[in-house]
Design a protein around this motif. Structure first.
Motif, mmCIF file in Angstrom:
data_model
loop_
_atom_site.group_PDB
_atom_site.id
_atom_site.type_symbol
_atom_site.label_atom_id
_atom_site.label_comp_id
_atom_site.label_asym_id
_atom_site.label_seq_id
_atom_site.Cartn_x
_atom_site.Cartn_y
_atom_site.Cartn_z
ATOM 1 N N THR A 1 28.550 59.154 -74.822
ATOM 2 C CA THR A 1 29.306 60.311 -75.298
ATOM 3 C C THR A 1 29.019 60.622 -76.765
ATOM 4 N N GLU B 1 22.363 64.579 -76.721
ATOM 5 C CA GLU B 1 21.226 65.475 -76.940
ATOM 6 C C GLU B 1 19.935 64.872 -76.383
ATOM 7 N N ARG C 1 19.834 65.145 -72.602
ATOM 8 C CA ARG C 1 19.552 66.481 -72.083
ATOM 9 C C ARG C 1 18.069 66.668 -71.783
ATOM 10 N N GLU D 1 37.089 60.764 -69.516
ATOM 11 C CA GLU D 1 37.116 62.230 -69.500
ATOM 12 C C GLU D 1 35.881 62.802 -70.215
ATOM 13 N N LYS D 2 35.535 62.202 -71.363
ATOM 14 C CA LYS D 2 34.345 62.654 -72.091
ATOM 15 C C LYS D 2 33.079 62.337 -71.296
ATOM 16 N N ALA E 1 32.557 64.998 -68.808
ATOM 17 C CA ALA E 1 32.042 66.243 -69.406
ATOM 18 C C ALA E 1 30.526 66.136 -69.613
ATOM 19 N N ILE E 2 30.073 64.959 -70.067
ATOM 20 C CA ILE E 2 28.642 64.755 -70.284
ATOM 21 C C ILE E 2 27.904 64.725 -68.943
ATOM 22 N N HIS F 1 28.667 66.137 -66.071
ATOM 23 C CA HIS F 1 28.516 67.466 -65.470
ATOM 24 C C HIS F 1 27.430 68.267 -66.184
ATOM 25 N N ASP F 2 27.416 68.178 -67.502
ATOM 26 C CA ASP F 2 26.406 68.911 -68.268
ATOM 27 C C ASP F 2 25.001 68.472 -67.857
ATOM 28 N N VAL G 1 24.055 69.745 -64.354
ATOM 29 C CA VAL G 1 23.663 71.159 -64.338
ATOM 30 C C VAL G 1 22.259 71.313 -64.921
ATOM 31 N N ARG G 2 21.942 70.524 -65.936
ATOM 32 C CA ARG G 2 20.641 70.665 -66.594
ATOM 33 C C ARG G 2 19.491 70.063 -65.812
ATOM 34 N N GLY G 3 19.774 69.483 -64.667
ATOM 35 C CA GLY G 3 18.659 69.089 -63.794
ATOM 36 C C GLY G 3 18.511 67.613 -63.518
ATOM 37 N N PRO H 1 30.247 64.137 -84.758
ATOM 38 C CA PRO H 1 31.661 63.798 -84.962
ATOM 39 C C PRO H 1 31.832 62.549 -85.847
ATOM 40 N N TRP I 1 35.629 68.477 -78.281
ATOM 41 C CA TRP I 1 35.817 68.204 -76.847
ATOM 42 C C TRP I 1 36.875 69.135 -76.283
ATOM 43 N N PHE J 1 27.432 72.459 -70.225
ATOM 44 C CA PHE J 1 27.577 73.138 -68.943
ATOM 45 C C PHE J 1 28.558 72.349 -68.089
ATOM 46 N N LEU K 1 18.156 77.557 -69.080
ATOM 47 C CA LEU K 1 18.520 76.878 -67.838
ATOM 48 C C LEU K 1 18.241 77.745 -66.612
ATOM 49 N N ARG L 1 14.942 79.210 -62.800
ATOM 50 C CA ARG L 1 15.455 79.129 -61.434
ATOM 51 C C ARG L 1 15.616 80.505 -60.795
#
Lengths: 244, 447
Positions: free
Chosen positions: A9, A15, A18, A35-36, A39-40, A42-43, A46-48, A186, B29, B72, B96, B100
């Motif tokens: 996180t 970065e 990603r 929770e954090k 979030a990471i 899911h990101d 989505v990015r592959g 942060p 966050w 995302f 992104l 696609r």
């Protein structure tokens, strides 16, 4: 690419991840806050990323490292690379008067790294391939009065990684020491910014490239190699008087 | 005290007006318990600060920097729905989704804006006549209010707050994430046709002929041309396409150039701009040209020069955009162009477009059926401000409105005349939220 990230996180680790995600990597993310982590996760999905597994763990719990690493091997069916990126930046002015806090910082920033590296070294030495990257710091290149608790811990990481690199190079395993300078994350949010600050995205990109190439010691951005080169050359007699 | 994110102060894109005292708090966050109520003074969400005017400034208050909210959340390719945090930029989204086979539902002239900013300004683009504004394609978002409430807003849930937040200039709360539709496109290229027009009447002819057949239409106008040439310019129209064979470079190009320094203000003067406009207009010799171009230079020509606002020098510049209803359009555009060329104030970039009748969802949204003209003016003090006040009157006399999202100077009386619904909108403002813009245009009635 099957990749374990400890401290997933952190802005720098995210970065970096990603770039691996965009390549379709499989990732095992370790961090404290579920929770954090989500979030990471899911990101990166989505990015592959082909697969992302989250594992909530406070890396100060050294006795649980073994189980976590076994879980990573099992979940991904092996590991090609590891990035160890967790850490805290202590308030030197406060912790230097407090033995317990100083040791706690050493636990987080040095001992937990050494614990993970010791376990991983056995595995990677046997599999005879892969890359282990650790995030150290330019602060570990010399003990400064204003930041020596953090600096000493990072210095220990750099030295340990240096020795491990020599050992594992015989097995064809790369050990990459990343030494970022100031990064706008942060962790440094409370500090006053100057033009030497780099973005986490830039640092992440550099780490990704260094890991793919299996470089040895990487300063990010590059100019820190020269800044630290000069700082290391200053004689101690003079250095102790400098307001650094 | 000014806290700098990157060793730089937070100003607006137009760099007029300039703020002296402003705090910045970064939002890292979306799940954090964000206690906005305990921040001293008022707060205002901030993305990449591409707003021209003072709607992205909060003098003596605090900016909530949302750029770390850059994750995302989900991309449902079967439904064409993308969900992401408010600080994700359109540039990141394109990186992104374009490979696609998708594209943004609509896009402004820069990709360096955040999703939160695109919603708060209800941005529009070259396909407004087909797609409407960005807000049209937003299905829901989460809004954090200063009392700690987290509200999911959609056309069905908290519908009033949904309408107030789209085009709401960041005043209704902090958008944490949003979900919106993306569109399948034939390819990441544009089959582009460019037509030279010699006067404003010809523009309207070409435009009427284009909107049916072209997804994207807009025109550049030489606003220094007078008399017979009044309203001459270049009309651009295009559709998505996938050329065969596909050129090698399909991804976004790297930025070519960063404007390294601020130019002295005198560089852009009547003579240089007149020369540029004339050259640009005559650079196209044939009446029509056809080319297939990558999407990036078509939509984002100025993104190739990072920090292009430095062209305008230290005083900064103002953007002035208005829309007038179809029935009034020719007289209004002619009156305004005449007024500008008479004033001797230079406008470097002027963009003309016919909006469609797709309604904007936002309470305070600017786009509406009619013809819109956007102009950039280097800031030259009172002379510039006086001209823009006169333009306000012409726009108002023709039943038009000025875009508040780009404004830095209109009077409270003008704003309230253009947007009589502002009182209704004001009920939905979070009491902790404010902006330099909002204080300026509502001042008169607060006192």
């Amino acid at each position: 690419m099957k990749l374990l990230i400890a401290g997933a996180t952190s802005a720098i680790a995210h970065e970096t991840a990603r770039y691996f995600a965009a390549d379709g990597a499989e990732l095992f993310l370790v961090g404290r806050d579920p929770e954090k982590l989500a979030a990471i996760q899911h990101d990166l999905q989505v990015r592959g990323a082909k697969r992302v597994v989250s594992y909530a763990l406070d890396l100060n719990e050294l006795e649980r490292h073994e189980a976590m690493i076994s879980e990573a091997y099992e979940a991904l069916g092996g590991l090609d690379a590891v990035l160890i990126a967790h850490g805290t930046l202590p308030d030197q002015a406060r912790v230097q008067h407090n033995r317990a806090e100083t040791l706690q910082e050493f636990q987080t920033n040095a001992l937990s790294y050494i614990s993970l590296l010791t376990i991983l070294a056995e595995r990677f030495e046997q599999q005879r391939r892969g890359c282990i990257a650790v995030i150290s710091s330019v602060a570990g290149d010399r003990g400064r009065g204003s930041n020596y608790v953090y600096g000493a811990a990072k210095g220990a990481v750099s030295l340990f990684a240096s020795g491990l690199r020599a050992r594992l190079s015989k097995a064809g395993v790369a050990v990459v020491t990343i030494k970022p300078g100031f990064v706008d994350t942060p962790m440094t949010a409370h500090l006053k910014k100057n033009p030497l600050y780099a973005s986490p995205a830039r640092v992440g990109r550099r780490i990704y490239v260094a890991m793919l190439k299996g470089e040895d010691v990487v300063y990010v951005p590059w100019f820190w190699r020269y800044i630290m080169g000069i700082i290391r050359l200053i004689p101690e007699r003079l250095f102790k008087r400098l307001p650094l | 005290m000014i806290i700098n994110g990157h060793g730089r102060t937070y100003q607006s894109w137009g760099r007029y007006p300039k703020v002296k005292r402003q705090n910045v708090v970064r939002i890292h966050w979306r799940g954090d318990s964000l206690d906005l109520a305990h921040i001293n003074g008022s707060v205002l969400p901030r993305g990449l600060g591409r707003s021209y005017g003072d709607s992205c400034l909060n003098e003596d208050g605090t900016l909530l920097d949302t750029t770390p909210l850059n994750r995302f959340i989900a991309f449902d390719e079967s439904a064409g729905l993308l969900r992401c945090e408010a600080g994700v930029t359109l540039a990141e989204i394109l990186r992104l989704i374009v490979p696609r086979g998708w594209f943004l539902p609509t896009t402004p002239g820069t990709k360096f804006v955040t999703v939160g900013g695109a919603i708060a300004n209800d941005v529009h683009g070259k396909n407004h006549h087909r797609a409407g504004t960005f807000g049209r394609h937003v299905t829901r978002f989460e809004l954090l209010r200063s009392n700690g409430e987290r509200l999911i807003c959609s056309p069905d849930e908290n519908a009033d707050l949904f309408r107030a937040t789209i085009g709401g200039l960041g005043l209704t709360g902090l958008i944490l994430w949003a979900e919106f539709r993306v569109q399948r496109v034939a390819g990441p290229f544009i089959a582009k046709e460019q037509i030279r027009f010699s006067c404003i009447d010809e523009f309207f002819e070409i435009s009427a002929d284009s909107d049916e057949r072209y997804e994207h239409t807009m025109a550049w106008v030489d606003c220094l041309a007078t008399g017979r040439n009044l309203g001459r310019g270049l009309f651009m129209r295009g559709n998505y396409t996938r050329p065969k064979p596909i050129p090698r470079q399909t991804t976004e190009p790297r930025s070519l150039f960063t404007m390294p320094i601020q130019l002295p203000a005198f560089v852009l003067n009547l003579m240089t701009v007149r020369a540029f406009n004339s050259l640009y207009y005559h650079s196209q010799l044939p009446k029509r040209t056809f080319r297939t171009v990558p999407y990036d230079p078509f939509f984002y020509p100025l993104d190739a020069i990072h920090e292009w606002h430095r062209l305008y020098g230290a005083p900064g510049f103002l953007q002035y955009q208005f829309v007038v209803p179809y029935a009034q359009d020719r007289t209004a555009i002619k009156a305004i162009l005449t007024e500008i060329s008479r004033s001797g104030v230079v406008s470097f970039l002027a963009v003309l477009k016919v909006f469609g009748d797709v309604p904007s969802p936002g309470m305070l949204s600017f786009p509406r059926p009619g013809v819109t003209l956007a102009l950039d003016f280097p800031f030259r003090g009172q002379r510039t401000l006086a001209l823009l006040d006169r333009l306000d009157q012409i726009v108002q006399a023709h039943g038009g409105v000025v875009n508040p999202a780009k404004d830095a100077r209109m009077s409270a009386a003008s704003f309230q005349a253009f947007y009589p619904q502002w009182r209704e909108f004001a009920q939905y403002i979070d009491p902790k939220f404010s902006s330099s813009f909002w204080r300026r245009v509502t001042q008169a009635s607060h006192e």
